[in-house]
Design an enzyme around this catalytic site. Structure first.
Site, PDB file in Angstrom:
ATOM      1  CE  LYS B 171       2.592 -12.686  34.820  1.00  0.00           C
ATOM      2  NZ  LYS B 171       3.968 -12.829  35.385  1.00  0.00           N
ATOM      3  CB  THR B 182       7.233 -14.111  33.490  1.00  0.00           C
ATOM      4  OG1 THR B 182       7.830 -15.429  33.114  1.00  0.00           O
ATOM      5  CG2 THR B 182       7.598 -13.282  32.435  1.00  0.00           C
ATOM      6  CG  ASN B 387       5.373 -17.205  46.599  1.00  0.00           C
ATOM      7  OD1 ASN B 387       5.618 -17.301  45.725  1.00  0.00           O
ATOM      8  ND2 ASN B 387       5.254 -15.821  47.199  1.00  0.00           N
ATOM      9  CB  THR B 392       2.348 -31.812  44.617  1.00  0.00           C
ATOM     10  OG1 THR B 392       2.723 -31.394  45.874  1.00  0.00           O
ATOM     11  CG2 THR B 392       3.683 -31.640  43.987  1.00  0.00           C
TER      12      THR B 392
END
Lengths: 392, 392
Positions: B171, B182, B387, B392
């Site tokens: 991934k 990750t 990004n 929130t």
């Protein structure tokens, strides 16, 4: 700048030579010291450095500088032997007017990399600019305009202290421009300071100002800061010299902050305070890594209180620490304490980023007393747009 | 993938546990080896590394791995002691189903940093996924889906060679996602290979594949690549082991390239070839610095053949060289030879960037035989948009 003091004994010019496409744009600056001035310089650490950097570096420090000549629109970088000859010729043209050796003239450039300078334009423009140089604020303002590239306004800072004045101007940070290189700074004082002291003071001031800012971390080929001291005012030693060093640092920090506030596309000035490290150098390494993280910079742009990006950037900075050594605040809001996440009001945290033009991250380590304050801008659509523009 | 081979002796699951907001999104993967498998791993170099990295690292290399469990949507990073307990608990839940010690189960996670794992969801989901694991392509595809975050599609590579097969999936690169961490990779083979050989082979392959890609240079807290060898096929030694190492490298490079092709917002795959350096490490340092320059990446996005940015990035890489040591090509177009700019057709050069999805920069130095091929993506509006999104 209500009390606006100007270092004595300098003349300035900022003229339209025709280097640039825009017909009325000032593109050529000259600074002349009425008397021979002590001079120091700091330069880019890039292995690929522009011709004017190579020429000025070999002439500094010195006790008898007479002038600085600067062109914008062309960086004269990656231009081979011809570029070196052209940079030297720029200083010859000023020296010819002043009747001094070329070695007493310094040179800087900013703009497109890899294109030869249009020397016929400069052969005509430089003598004229040298003759037109004048004392006073308007002339300084013209010179400050003439060194700009993608900056939206001039950047001037001036400080006065017990009989001497330190006046500086600068242009845009790092390689922030579409096809532009260079952060340039010019700091003048009327104090009398020896060249070796001047070099030491400039090096320290630059380390804590211009070397603590970053837009995208791309070290330019042309970065140059000059400090001239022509002794029109008092000779300095001892405590006075320390006071002078402090004023130089204040001027440099003010110019550096102005560069970041005006960084391309910037909507935020981000201050990153790191303390409690083993050394100042380690604190700076951590602060710089955070400042150059695209993910941190986009999060601030988007008012996203995504603090994991700040902590993880610290983690890959190359500085050794454990998570339990680290606590983090955004503004006054504690987010992470000794390696454990704290509950926080995400809406309030987002609001802090959204409603403040200047925002603040504080990282406190438990490893020592090393510290650093570093400034950067956010990464915005406008930054990408400006830097993706065709030069072709 | 017309000839689509799959390493024998593995079962896969990719299920919807409810970790993520999207109701039907697969978020939990399990890989089971029918027999105990030799296993090796390589991990992030970030000082701040996620709990699953810490747990898996202390269990590898080993000769008897039985399973891998992976969740997406939550990175379990910066989560303190609770995070470590939760990562271990994930492996307990698989081990309970398989009737093996927890140490034989490896774990990885990807997603938001700094939030505790919702363990009730995983307490229910992991045993179910373990029981549902099945052999075959559909199950592999489900597992490959379940580890994705902002990836737009699954990334699978498989190679067969004289009796053994190497199959991998992965991934998204580095920290490319909004709030995601990750790069994860899972490579399985049915060959029989000793754990120490496996570790050496994986380390070399990762160095030349996953460690030669970058989206924005932000090293994540969770990077993990596992290589399992369960010996359902032939035992390997000597030349066969070399052939195996080559196939592992091919699979890793293919996965790495797929990660960059699918990098957030990417419109170009940029290959940077550097050769003629003193060492491979110096070549990599130069290539990586260019790959991570926002100015190089925006220039490619804008089809701007602004090669000065490439040369100047090489110049601040930290590797010592002189300009005359360097020549540069974009595609087949020579731009810079031994420190001197070459005249070139700017429109054709811009067209090369505009009309190719994959573009190529070649830097040749005259310092030695060190070389590196590095992959990166361009920096686009879409990257900034993704990004800057609110969490929130």
């Amino acid at each position: 700048m209500s009390e606006w003091h100007l270092a004595r004994g300098y003349r300035f010019a900022g003229t339209v030579s025709g280097l640039r496409k825009e017909p009325d744009r000032r593109d050529l600056a000259v600074i002349i010291s009425d008397t021979p001035a002590a001079a120091a310089g700091v330069f880019t650490q890039n292995r690929v450095c522009a011709a004017p950097v190579q020429v000025s570096r070999e002439r500094l420090p010195r006790a008898d500088a007479r002038a600085v000549v600067v062109c914008s629109g062309n960086a004269n970088a990656c231009t081979g032997e011809q570029g070196l000859a052209d940079a030297r010729r720029m200083t010859d043209l000023v020296a010819g007017e002043l009747g001094c050796p070329s070695e007493q003239v310094l040179v800087a450039s900013t703009g497109v990399i890899g294109r030869p300078l249009p020397m016929p334009v400069l052969e005509a423009g430089i003598p004229r600019a040298t003759r037109e140089a004048a004392a006073g604020r308007d002339a300084l303002s013209n010179a400050a305009h003439a060194v700009l590239t993608t900056d939206t306004g001039i950047k001037i800072a001036t400080r006065q202290h017990s009989g001497f004045t330190v006046t500086g101007f600068a242009k845009g940070a790092a390689m922030i421009g579409p096809n532009m290189a260079t952060m340039l700074g010019f700091v003048m004082t009327d104090a009398a300071v020896a060249p070796t002291d001047l070099h030491r003071i400039l090096k320290t001031a630059a380390e804590q100002s211009f070397n603590c800012i970053s837009v995208e971390g791309h070290t330019s080929t042309n970065d140059t800061v000059f400090l001239l001291a022509n002794g029109s005012g008092p000779p300095l030693a001892g405590q006075d010299l320390d006071a002078f060093a402090l004023e130089v640092r204040h001027v440099c920090v003010e110019l550096a902050r102005k560069i970041i506030i005006d960084a391309e596309g910037a909507e935020h000035l981000i201050t990153i305070d790191v303390d409690g490290c083993r050394t100042d150098a380690e604190a700076k390494q951590i602060a710089k890594t955070i400042a150059e993280s695209a993910l941190v910079k986009t999060a601030v742009f988007g008012a996203d209180p995504n603090w994991g990006r700040v902590v993880s950037a610290a983690g890959y900075s190359g500085v050794t620490f454990d998570e339990k050594d680290l606590s983090l605040w955004m503004g006054d809001l504690p987010l992470y304490r000794a390696g454990t996440p704290l509950p926080f009001d995400a809406a309030a945290a987002s609001g802090y980023l959204k409603h403040n033009r200047e925002v603040h991250f504080k990282l406190r380590f438990t490893l020592g007393t090393g510290r650093c304050t570093f400034y950067t801008s956010d990464l915005t659509y406008e930054y990408v747009k400006l830097n993706a523009d065709y030069t072709t």
